[in-house]
Scaffold this motif. Structure first.
Motif, PDB file in Angstrom:
ATOM      1  N   LEU A 186      -2.939  10.704  66.333  1.00  0.00           N
ATOM      2  CA  LEU A 186      -1.763  11.403  66.846  1.00  0.00           C
ATOM      3  C   LEU A 186      -0.498  10.623  66.541  1.00  0.00           C
ATOM      4  N   VAL A 187      -0.610   9.295  66.645  1.00  0.00           N
ATOM      5  CA  VAL A 187       0.517   8.422  66.313  1.00  0.00           C
ATOM      6  C   VAL A 187       0.219   7.749  64.978  1.00  0.00           C
ATOM      7  N   PRO A 188       1.104   7.841  63.987  1.00  0.00           N
ATOM      8  CA  PRO A 188       0.839   7.210  62.677  1.00  0.00           C
ATOM      9  C   PRO A 188       0.565   5.725  62.822  1.00  0.00           C
ATOM     10  N   ARG A 189      -0.578   5.302  62.316  1.00  0.00           N
ATOM     11  CA  ARG A 189      -0.972   3.892  62.352  1.00  0.00           C
ATOM     12  C   ARG A 189      -1.423   3.473  60.961  1.00  0.00           C
ATOM     13  N   LYS A 190      -2.058   2.285  60.903  1.00  0.00           N
ATOM     14  CA  LYS A 190      -2.578   1.785  59.635  1.00  0.00           C
ATOM     15  C   LYS A 190      -3.679   2.698  59.108  1.00  0.00           C
ATOM     16  N   HIS A 191      -4.461   3.250  60.028  1.00  0.00           N
ATOM     17  CA  HIS A 191      -5.549   4.126  59.630  1.00  0.00           C
ATOM     18  C   HIS A 191      -5.057   5.566  59.502  1.00  0.00           C
ATOM     19  N   VAL A 192      -5.497   6.239  58.447  1.00  0.00           N
ATOM     20  CA  VAL A 192      -5.122   7.641  58.264  1.00  0.00           C
ATOM     21  C   VAL A 192      -6.161   8.577  58.861  1.00  0.00           C
ATOM     22  N   ILE A 193      -7.295   8.013  59.259  1.00  0.00           N
ATOM     23  CA  ILE A 193      -8.353   8.818  59.858  1.00  0.00           C
ATOM     24  C   ILE A 193      -9.090   7.965  60.876  1.00  0.00           C
ATOM     25  N   GLU A 194      -9.605   8.616  61.903  1.00  0.00           N
ATOM     26  CA  GLU A 194     -10.348   7.907  62.936  1.00  0.00           C
ATOM     27  C   GLU A 194     -11.467   8.794  63.457  1.00  0.00           C
ATOM     28  N   LEU A 195     -12.377   8.191  64.159  1.00  0.00           N
ATOM     29  CA  LEU A 195     -13.533   8.920  64.688  1.00  0.00           C
ATOM     30  C   LEU A 195     -13.421   8.981  66.202  1.00  0.00           C
ATOM     31  N   LYS A 196     -13.399  10.183  66.734  1.00  0.00           N
ATOM     32  CA  LYS A 196     -13.390  10.387  68.179  1.00  0.00           C
ATOM     33  C   LYS A 196     -14.833  10.589  68.627  1.00  0.00           C
ATOM     34  N   VAL A 197     -15.349   9.620  69.358  1.00  0.00           N
ATOM     35  CA  VAL A 197     -16.775   9.607  69.706  1.00  0.00           C
ATOM     36  C   VAL A 197     -17.064  10.612  70.815  1.00  0.00           C
ATOM     37  N   GLU A 198     -18.154  11.339  70.627  1.00  0.00           N
ATOM     38  CA  GLU A 198     -18.628  12.276  71.642  1.00  0.00           C
ATOM     39  C   GLU A 198     -19.969  11.858  72.232  1.00  0.00           C
ATOM     40  N   ARG A 199     -20.692  11.022  71.476  1.00  0.00           N
ATOM     41  CA  ARG A 199     -22.021  10.616  71.945  1.00  0.00           C
ATOM     42  C   ARG A 199     -22.354   9.238  71.386  1.00  0.00           C
TER      43      ARG A 199
END
Length: 634
Positions: A186-199
């Motif tokens: 949501l906020v521009p950071r060093k990473h262009v992609i991230e993993l939102k864990v569900e399990r």
């Protein structure tokens, strides 16, 4: 008719759109590891778009936490109070003054309880303290940088505290296996992609106080004591991937050129280079029932290890002086034999000093009682055994560990690439060595770009340019005599002593040739026979042998090779001249007795090649489990 024509025109258009959709689906596909059902981070992070095209994809990933932090969510404001409502009047409880005193003063309370005065229920209500309520835990998110070893980059993984306690996830080194959805931050950071864990499927916790990599930066010197954890560091992981690529490149090069792979033995009865420092293999140590021949006199009684070691050094100097002389070969042979006897005596004394009572082995061991019923050693080279297959199959190669019991070296075990080619001579071996080295350099640049960029940034900024220059540079070939002559132009104070014909070219001499004089890779050939192995082919001048070294700037000697002696009489004379035990080499002489052929080959120090490709300076940092004098931790 018009409608039919229109349908015919639209049909190819629909097929094209379908093909484009299939192609797009292929682009956003991720590769799942067949045997663990997880997605390698390399397939996500090393895409051209950095993984943005995979947003919305559900993936299962596993890896180790490289760094972490926890952020607390803003607390949700409480709901507004309900509107005031009529509250029924509660019946008042009358409490007397006596009861108030009872609740305040323990002494009066005990007296009043004995007398039975006052209302019991009212007393209970007053003396019960109000419970202390702990503040509610605020929800938080653990931000984890996770690596699975498949690439340099890490994936940012977000885990809400409602899924797993952050205290289990945050320590560096924690292993996780999680499933979630790839999203953009949501906020521009060093990473262009991230993993939102569900399990979460697995958490491998870490004892933070005992884990050696808990600190972000650990020096190489300390890492050498924890070789079981070294691959978890970014630098060593890159070194391992580059090493893997070089191994694959080796097999690719030789398989593409018609070579056959042969596994040579590690245990051998032959000293493959003559008078090399060998590790002896035995099962006799520690056996309680071993019978040792009694010695009425022990050569080491009353002699200190320091005296013996000093004698070894002095005898070594005598040998070097005799080697520089073309005459007095008999004296050289006697000196060499005397040196080895003294060295053996030193080894026996050292073993006796270090061994525990009841387990020492003295001189006079009957090796017929040993496992192989004779003396055996760890091999120092695979070329002699490889010759037997070259003389039947043509061109062959081998990759494996080689061992040297030399306390002056940093490591005792190294990986070597040995090759042998039938129907080939010295020039063929030098040409093959040149092509092979350039192939390895190009393969690293083409297949390990991210790792090379990382080591260029962290270790050696010039390593990429250096590898590129090796590919385009024409190698310089000079004879040993020309190499010696080139040092005549060098200032006398550059080296300790003036170089003369017959002297050994030291590592400093060879590096100076490649880095200062020619400023590119150099092959030196036709060495004096005294400084090369006994099996190198004797040239017509009877003073030099058809042997060579390839020296590379910033790396030193990477490749050593030779055309091997195919003439039975010549090889037999060399064995006798050097005083080698002929019985060890009868099988090797058989190759000259029956169907001999001209052949040549070389050995490349694989670990030295990794060192050169990465820009590191200590060979112990590129060997997964380095073994050296006094160092064998696992």
């Amino acid at each position: 008719m018009a409608t039919e024509q229109q349908q015919q025109q639209e049909q190819p258009q629909h097929e094209q759109e379908k093909q484009q959709e299939e192609a797009a689906a292929m682009l956003v596909a991720v590769t799942t590891c067949k045997y663990s059902n997880r997605v390698l981070l390399k397939t996500i992070l090393e895409r051209d778009d950095g993984g943005v095209g995979l947003v919305g994809k559900r993936v299962l990933i596993g890896g180790w936490v490289k760094s972490s932090k926890e952020e607390t969510k803003e607390p949700v404001p409480p709901p507004p109070p309900p509107p005031p409502q009529a509250v029924e009047k509660e019946s008042k409880v009358e409490i007397s003054c006596v009861e108030i005193i009872q609740s305040r003063i323990p002494f009066f309370r005990s007296i009043i309880n004995v007398l039975g005065i006052g209302n019991y229920h009212a007393r209970e209500k007053l003396e019960k303290p109000a419970p202390r309520l702990l503040p509610p835990l605020l929800p938080s998110i653990a931000f984890l940088r996770v690596s699975d070893g498949s690439c340099v980059a890490t994936l940012q993984v977000l885990v809400a505290s409602s899924i797993a306690p952050p205290c289990q996830l945050l320590p560096i080194g924690t292993c996780i296996l999680v499933e979630g959805v790839l999203t953009q931050p949501l906020v521009p950071r060093k990473h262009v992609i991230e993993l939102k864990v569900e399990r979460i499927l697995h958490i491998g916790t870490v004892e933070h106080d005992k884990y050696p990599l808990s600190k972000k930066k650990v020096p190489f010197e300390m890492l050498r004591d924890y070789s079981q954890f070294r691959p978890r560091t970014t630098t060593v992981a890159s070194v391992v991937r580059i090493s893997n690529a070089l191994t694959f490149a080796t097999h690719t090069f030789f398989q593409n050129h018609g070579f056959l792979y042969v596994q040579v033995p590690i245990i051998t009865t032959t000293d493959c280079e003559g008078f090399s420092e060998k590790f002896q293999v035995t099962t006799l140590l520690g056996k309680a029932d071993i019978k040792v021949k009694p010695n009425t006199h022990n050569d080491t009684d009353g002699v200190s290890p320091e005296v013996i070691k000093s004698a070894v050094k002095e005898k070594s100097k005598v040998i070097e002086e005799l080697k520089r002389s073309e005459s007095n070969k008999e004296a050289l042979t006697v000196a060499v034999q005397d040196f080895h006897k003294t060295n053996e005596l030193a080894s026996q004394l050292e073993a006796r000093e270090k061994s525990k009572p009841g387990t020492s082995l003295k001189a006079g061991i009957n090796f017929s009682e040993d496992f192989f019923a004779r003396q055996t050693y760890l091999t120092v080279s695979g070329r002699l055994h490889l010759e037997s297959h070259a003389c039947a199959l043509g061109n062959v190669y081998s990759v494996g560990p080689r061992f040297r019991a030399d306390s002056t070296k940093r490591v005792a075990e190294m990986s070597m690439i040995d090759i042998e080619m039938a129907f080939s001579q010295l020039e063929d071996a030098m040409s093959c060595a040149d092509d092979f080295f350039k192939f390895l350099c190009k393969w690293i640049l083409d297949n390990c770009s991210e790792d090379v960029k990382f080591v260029s940034k962290r270790i050696d900024k010039t390593c990429i340019a250096h590898l590129q220059s090796m590919i385009s540079t024409t190698i310089e070939k000079i004879s040993y005599a020309d190499a010696v002559d080139s040092f005549k132009q060098v200032a006398d104070n550059k080296f300790e002593k003036k170089l003369e014909w017959g002297d050994v070219l030291t590592a400093d001499h060879l590096s100076f040739l490649a880095e200062e004089i020619y400023k590119k890779p150099v092959i030196i050939y036709n060495y004096p026979k005294e400084v090369k192995p006994f099996y190198a082919r004797l040239n017509d001048d009877r003073k030099t042998v058809a042997a060579f070294d390839m020296v590379v700037p910033k790396a030193g000697t990477l490749i050593s090779g030779s055309q091997n002696e195919e003439r039975f009489d010549m090889l037999s004379s060399r064995i006798k001249e050097l005083g080698l035990p002929r019985e060890q080499y009868e099988w090797y002489l058989d190759l000259r007795r029956h169907g001999t052929v001209k052949h040549s080959g070389f050995s490349l120090g694989f670990d030295n090649m990794v060192l050169f490709a990465t820009g590191l300076t200590d060979i112990r940092d590129v060997i997964p489990f380095p073994r050296g004098c006094g160092k064998a931790n696992n």
